[in-house]
Design an enzyme around this catalytic site. Sequence first.
Site, mmCIF file in Angstrom:
data_model
loop_
_atom_site.group_PDB
_atom_site.id
_atom_site.type_symbol
_atom_site.label_atom_id
_atom_site.label_comp_id
_atom_site.label_asym_id
_atom_site.label_seq_id
_atom_site.Cartn_x
_atom_site.Cartn_y
_atom_site.Cartn_z
ATOM 1 N N PHE A 242 -10.054 27.872 21.938
ATOM 2 C CA PHE A 242 -9.868 29.129 21.206
ATOM 3 C C PHE A 242 -10.851 30.192 21.695
ATOM 4 O O PHE A 242 -10.473 31.344 21.950
ATOM 5 C CB PHE A 242 -10.050 28.871 19.706
ATOM 6 N N GLU A 243 -12.117 29.816 21.845
ATOM 7 C CA GLU A 243 -13.148 30.769 22.277
ATOM 8 C C GLU A 243 -12.902 31.250 23.706
ATOM 9 O O GLU A 243 -13.036 32.448 24.002
ATOM 10 C CB GLU A 243 -14.526 30.108 22.160
ATOM 11 N N LEU A 244 -12.529 30.327 24.584
ATOM 12 C CA LEU A 244 -12.265 30.699 25.975
ATOM 13 C C LEU A 244 -11.059 31.631 26.081
ATOM 14 O O LEU A 244 -11.095 32.637 26.806
ATOM 15 C CB LEU A 244 -12.032 29.447 26.820
ATOM 16 N N SER B 158 -20.413 28.444 24.273
ATOM 17 C CA SER B 158 -19.237 27.690 23.839
ATOM 18 C C SER B 158 -19.450 26.229 24.216
ATOM 19 O O SER B 158 -19.694 25.909 25.385
ATOM 20 C CB SER B 158 -17.977 28.238 24.517
ATOM 21 N N PHE C 6 -11.967 35.092 24.680
ATOM 22 C CA PHE C 6 -12.919 35.818 25.522
ATOM 23 C C PHE C 6 -12.258 36.278 26.816
ATOM 24 O O PHE C 6 -12.566 37.351 27.338
ATOM 25 C CB PHE C 6 -14.133 34.940 25.833
#
Length: 384
Positions: free
Chosen positions: A334-336, A261, A339
């Site tokens: 968004f990715e953090l 990321s 996840f």
Amino acid sequence: MPGKAKRKYDGELMRFNKKIKRPLKLIKEILPQEYDQELIVQKFKYFYPNEWRIMEERYQLYFEKDNFLVKKGKKRRYRPLNAKDYLLNLPQVKGWLSQKGKLRHKDNFDLELQQQRLEKFKTKRIAKIKKFQAKIKKNKKKVQDIEPLYIDAFIAAYHQRGISTEGKVEIVNELIKYNSEKINEFFYKLNDAERNDQIRIMAFKHLQSLGKYVKLRKKFKGKKKYYMTEKSDFNMTPIDLWERISNDNIQNKKVFDVFISHSLINKDIVNKVIKSLNNQNLNAYCDWLSDNDFLKRKLVSDYTKMVLKKRLEQSKSLLLLKSNESLNSEWVSFELDYFKSLEKPIYYIGLDDCKNNRLNSYEKLDYNFDEYYISKLNIKSENN
């Protein structure tokens, strides 16, 4: 047919012999007054590493072809010599190593002239070697040096009956993102036997870009069938990838050790991180490298997020390239967040701290990433 194949091999061998005549002549000019076969081999390997590698790969290629024939109950066809034996059995080299050849060289030897030639030759050759190595390094910049476990599933899918040309192109596009012995062997087979012109050329160009020894297989003779000339431009979008994932396509079989990321502004550092991860047998996911055929910046949509969610689910851990830019990135957030909801481990590398406080020069970056940061991540490989 065996006679024709052997004639092609002999013709190729003659052309290669001719190609290295000048390198041998230049090696002869820099030999010291006393020499033996080991010194000749040593000098050739040092000043012509690419040619030496080609000789080794060429031997391995035809040695394996002979073994295949034996397994099929046929006689060996090529009987290639390994690189060292090939070099030492060339007429020029045999002449140098003969008693007369050594005496002639000793009688005509001029130390001052030999030293001048050596220095000039060494300067030119090292420059050419570095130029070639830089070219290969550039070609491999977007290639991961690892063999993911799902590669077997991709190769099996390629050989499924009824697969379309587009399906084969998709698999080839996926495999060229990795460099491993099994994948290269697969591409050699495509170059030898794949009847579709587009795919065969794709395999050839990929091997060539890696600096591998490869000769493009000529077009097959006889009446052309539609499949042989069919082409696919493979112009894909995020929705195409999502549909493939939803339909349990090969894209659904992927698994990654690390999802990287990062902010696009820090993309120059990504390749270095990936190489470091590969060195530890870790397969990395990076959207603009791993899904470059589908995820295009100008086509960002909700499907892009849906695909990224799937890739996050397929990843065992997430590695954040922490910087001011990434901490202010909507996509990184968004990715953090997603996840974190998966309850999987998240790690980070502080890029700003790394650049400003821990390193004195950019050249040290590779070493410090490997030894200091990546070693502390404790990420388990999918191959473990």
